[in-house]
Write an enzyme that holds these catalytic residues in place. Sequence first.
Site, PDB file in Angstrom:
ATOM      1  N   TYR A 130      47.357  37.649  32.267  1.00 10.48           N
ATOM      2  CA  TYR A 130      46.484  36.922  33.193  1.00 10.48           C
ATOM      3  C   TYR A 130      46.719  35.410  33.090  1.00 10.48           C
ATOM      4  CZ  TYR A 130      42.225  34.635  34.760  1.00 10.48           C
ATOM      5  OH  TYR A 130      41.336  33.785  35.353  1.00 10.48           O
ATOM      6  N   ARG A 179      39.989  42.903  21.132  1.00 12.70           N
ATOM      7  CA  ARG A 179      40.576  43.207  22.445  1.00 12.70           C
ATOM      8  C   ARG A 179      41.908  42.454  22.544  1.00 12.70           C
ATOM      9  NH1 ARG A 179      37.098  41.512  27.683  1.00 12.70           N
ATOM     10  NH2 ARG A 179      37.631  39.459  26.891  1.00 12.70           N
TER      11      ARG A 179
HETATM   12  N1  UDP Z   1      33.291  40.537  24.559  1.00  9.18           N
HETATM   13  C1  UDP Z   1      32.752  41.476  23.689  1.00  9.18           C
HETATM   14  N2  UDP Z   1      32.259  42.640  24.197  1.00  9.18           N
HETATM   15  C2  UDP Z   1      32.266  42.919  25.547  1.00  9.18           C
HETATM   16  C3  UDP Z   1      32.805  41.945  26.426  1.00  9.18           C
HETATM   17  C4  UDP Z   1      33.305  40.773  25.898  1.00  9.18           C
HETATM   18  O1  UDP Z   1      32.729  41.274  22.471  1.00  9.18           O
HETATM   19  O2  UDP Z   1      31.817  44.009  25.942  1.00  9.18           O
HETATM   20  C5  UDP Z   1      33.811  39.267  24.021  1.00  9.18           C
HETATM   21  C6  UDP Z   1      35.292  39.045  24.298  1.00  9.18           C
HETATM   22  O3  UDP Z   1      36.093  39.599  23.270  1.00  9.18           O
HETATM   23  C7  UDP Z   1      35.361  37.509  24.335  1.00  9.18           C
HETATM   24  C8  UDP Z   1      33.999  37.096  24.882  1.00  9.18           C
HETATM   25  O4  UDP Z   1      33.129  38.210  24.678  1.00  9.18           O
HETATM   26  O5  UDP Z   1      35.496  37.004  23.024  1.00  9.18           O
HETATM   27  C9  UDP Z   1      34.025  36.747  26.355  1.00  9.18           C
HETATM   28  O6  UDP Z   1      34.672  37.788  27.052  1.00  9.18           O
HETATM   29  P1  UDP Z   1      34.678  37.878  28.632  1.00  9.18           P
HETATM   30  O7  UDP Z   1      35.403  39.140  29.004  1.00  9.18           O
HETATM   31  O8  UDP Z   1      33.295  37.704  29.129  1.00  9.18           O
HETATM   32  O9  UDP Z   1      35.486  36.588  29.109  1.00  9.18           O
HETATM   33  P2  UDP Z   1      37.003  36.084  28.760  1.00  9.18           P
HETATM   34  O10 UDP Z   1      36.862  35.293  27.491  1.00  9.18           O
HETATM   35  O11 UDP Z   1      37.882  37.277  28.664  1.00  9.18           O
HETATM   36  O12 UDP Z   1      37.322  35.218  29.935  1.00  9.18           O
END
Ligand code: UDP
Length: 331
Positions: free
Chosen positions: A141, A282
Amino acid sequence: MSVLVLGGAGYIGSHAVYQLVEQGEKVVIIDNLETGHKEAIHPKVTFYEGDIRKLDFLRTVFEKESIDAVMHFAANSLVGESMERPLKYFDNNVYGTQVLLEAMVEAGVKHIIFSSTAATYGEPKSVPITETMPTNPTSTYGETKLIMEKMMKWTEKAHGIKFVSLRYFNVAGAKDTSEIGEDHRPETHLVPIILQTALGQRSHITIFGDDYDTNDGTCIRDYVHVDDLAHAHLLALDYLRKGGDSNIFNLGSNEGFSVKEMIETAREVTGKEIPVQIGKRRPGDPSILIASSEKAKNVLGWNPTRTSVMQIIQDAWNWHSSHPQGYGKEG
Ligand code: UDP
């Protein structure tokens, strides 16, 4: 003249459209409704349903409408999915932007405001992150967004299309009136998932890793309110119309919050328990992302007014609790 908003039925695009309309701009939306919602489209705009990868379709819109600037929100934006389906991201994001720029060159449209991301930086060597720091994306991404920025840079040299690229940190919250808000199918973002858990729609939230090198072991992110973020697009539009040069700006709060801190704040705001489980990391997630947004403040005059974690979660909660099924479609 009108502003063409690609992805104007999406989460951030719809918030920008509401502000453009409130400011008296004429707005044309293109959206393929793959992730956007018809219900999020402002009633006072002209809407074309279609895909930005179709040059003939874009040509028709540019011929029919009198457009002086484009805001480009139409992209796939999930770090996790982008690691599993990289080619989908190259096709929709990179190729889609290529076709869009081709149509803009043909139509002689000279201004574009572009949704970029903190994911272009990858794992930063230090925080807060400024726009001059190296870009080493850790996800497909982030890589596609960086390529899209570079595509605009070279297109400007050849064809004079000026761009403002806005590198978003973590966007959350909803319009203060709760008319529009966040609704992804499936939902993957932290704040909506926390609040769906508070509503009892999920049994728990899984924290993706608690073994990061941070205070409580969970990832740290910089959260910005969607309406403050949307407002930066209007400032960027004004900047380009006044002859500003192509530029890149970070948009964040200059403060970091861990996943655990976000859950704790949501417990305070909602008064609900919000059960948690610890899961695996993740793929593609950097441990810490915090923005320096000084440049946006100094050059664009950006002045966020609703960006505090408390306000963001409160506005998001107002939306989720008044729209428990989001825009109402089956998931
Ligand atoms: N996250 C989490 N559990 C979830 C969704 C997100 O622990 O069910 C964590 C994710 O690993 C990251 C943060 O929350 O550290 C923000 O994730 P999000 O997908 O909202 O935004 P991104 O950082 O990917 O743009």
